[in-house]
Motif scaffolding. Structure first.
Motif, short mmCIF file in Angstrom:
data_model
loop_
_atom_site.label_atom_id
_atom_site.label_comp_id
_atom_site.label_asym_id
_atom_site.label_seq_id
_atom_site.Cartn_x
_atom_site.Cartn_y
_atom_site.Cartn_z
N TRP A 118 0.83 -1.20 0.00
CA TRP A 118 0.00 0.00 0.00
C TRP A 118 0.87 1.25 0.00
CZ3 TRP A 118 -5.05 1.29 -0.43
CH2 TRP A 118 -5.41 2.59 -0.04
N PHE A 161 -1.79 -0.74 -5.49
CA PHE A 161 -3.12 -0.29 -5.90
C PHE A 161 -3.03 0.79 -6.97
CE2 PHE A 161 -3.33 -2.27 -1.83
CZ PHE A 161 -4.49 -3.02 -1.88
N ALA A 177 -9.02 -0.48 0.61
CA ALA A 177 -8.44 -1.59 -0.15
C ALA A 177 -9.30 -2.84 -0.16
CB ALA A 177 -7.06 -1.93 0.42
#
Length: 273
Positions: free
Chosen positions: A90, A94, A192
């Motif tokens: 992260w 993403f 997420a």
């Protein structure tokens, strides 16, 4: 070996970059079979970790291309094992999924891609990323991956990690979720987690075997129940085999997945002037 469609020709594949990092690329497979179908974005798994690459699902990408789909087999930055090494996690992982999918809009004209007929497919951790990507339009503007340029008609999740918080509680993959996210559950987990984005207004086909001893079947079953309760047209497809059967072109479980894509993106004959 992968099974070929009757009368098909081998697909043509090109590796194309969507960013400057060595892991920001995709293999674009153009079909050698008729009738031509739409575009499938394929996302690999491997607990979001650095040793695992898009080669894991190369047989899937090739098989789909041989059955008439254009296929974008997407690589992305991954987290290192136990937090060591790796450029992903992260939010980088993403960001790459969003940017990599949206890059298809840049490739469409040059490669005659039908951007009105797109589907996502992901296996395991890639199933998580594929379903997450289908819900990017629900993200706040400051979130990684927000503001998608490419949206799917539907998603096929192959034994996907569809509830990130549940997977974290179960400590799947020796705390692979915590390794991906780099922190305890909080706002980033919420952004997420596919199940937290419901409803997304897109059909999700969750294909999973109760015999899977890597990713619990309940993660798919519970996601589908939650999605349907939220008003989404999600479907659970129960298959046989182990965790990898759904991504094995020789296995019936995988053929179920391909048939779902064929339903979403039916063949369209190529016309010539």
């Amino acid at each position: 070996m992968t099974a070929r469609a009757s009368g098909s020709r081998p697909s043509a594949s090109r590796r194309l970059r969507y960013g400057p990092h060595p892991d920001q690329w995709g293999d674009l497979h153009l079909p050698g079979a008729e009738p031509r179908r739409g575009v499938v974005v394929v996302v690999h798994g491997g607990y979001w970790q650095d040793p695992y690459t898009a080669e894991l699902v190369a047989p899937v990408a090739e098989d789909l291309a041989q059955h008439g789909f254009a296929v974008w087999n997407l690589e992305y930055r991954r987290a290192g094992r136990t937090g060591a090494g790796g450029a992903g996690g992260w939010p980088a992982t993403f960001e790459d999924i969003g940017t990599g999918i949206d890059h298809l809009a840049e490739l469409a004209d040059a490669h005659a891609l039908d951007m009105d007929r797109v589907a996502f497919l992901g296996h395991s951790a890639g199933g998580h990323l594929a379903v997450w990507a289908a819900g990017r339009h629900r993200l706040p503007p400051d979130a990684p991956g927000a503001g998608p340029r490419v949206s799917p008609r539907g998603v096929v999740s192959l034994a996907g990690v569809l509830d990130l918080a549940a997977a974290d509680r179960l400590r799947l993959g020796e705390d692979a979720v915590r390794n991906l996210m780099g922190a305890a559950p909080g706002r980033s987990f919420h952004l997420a987690d596919p199940v937290r984005a419901l409803p997304i207004g897109t059909v999700v086909h969750a294909v999973h075997s109760p015999a899977d001893d890597t990713i619990p079947f309940a993660l798919s079953a519970d996601y589908v129940a939650a999605a349907r309760a939220a008003g989404d047209p999600a479907e659970l497809h129960v298959v046989t085999g182990d965790h990898f059967a759904v991504a094995d072109p020789e296995h019936q479980a995988y053929r179920t997945c391909r048939e779902l894509l064929e339903r979403m993106l039916p063949g369209r004959p190529v016309t010539t002037p």
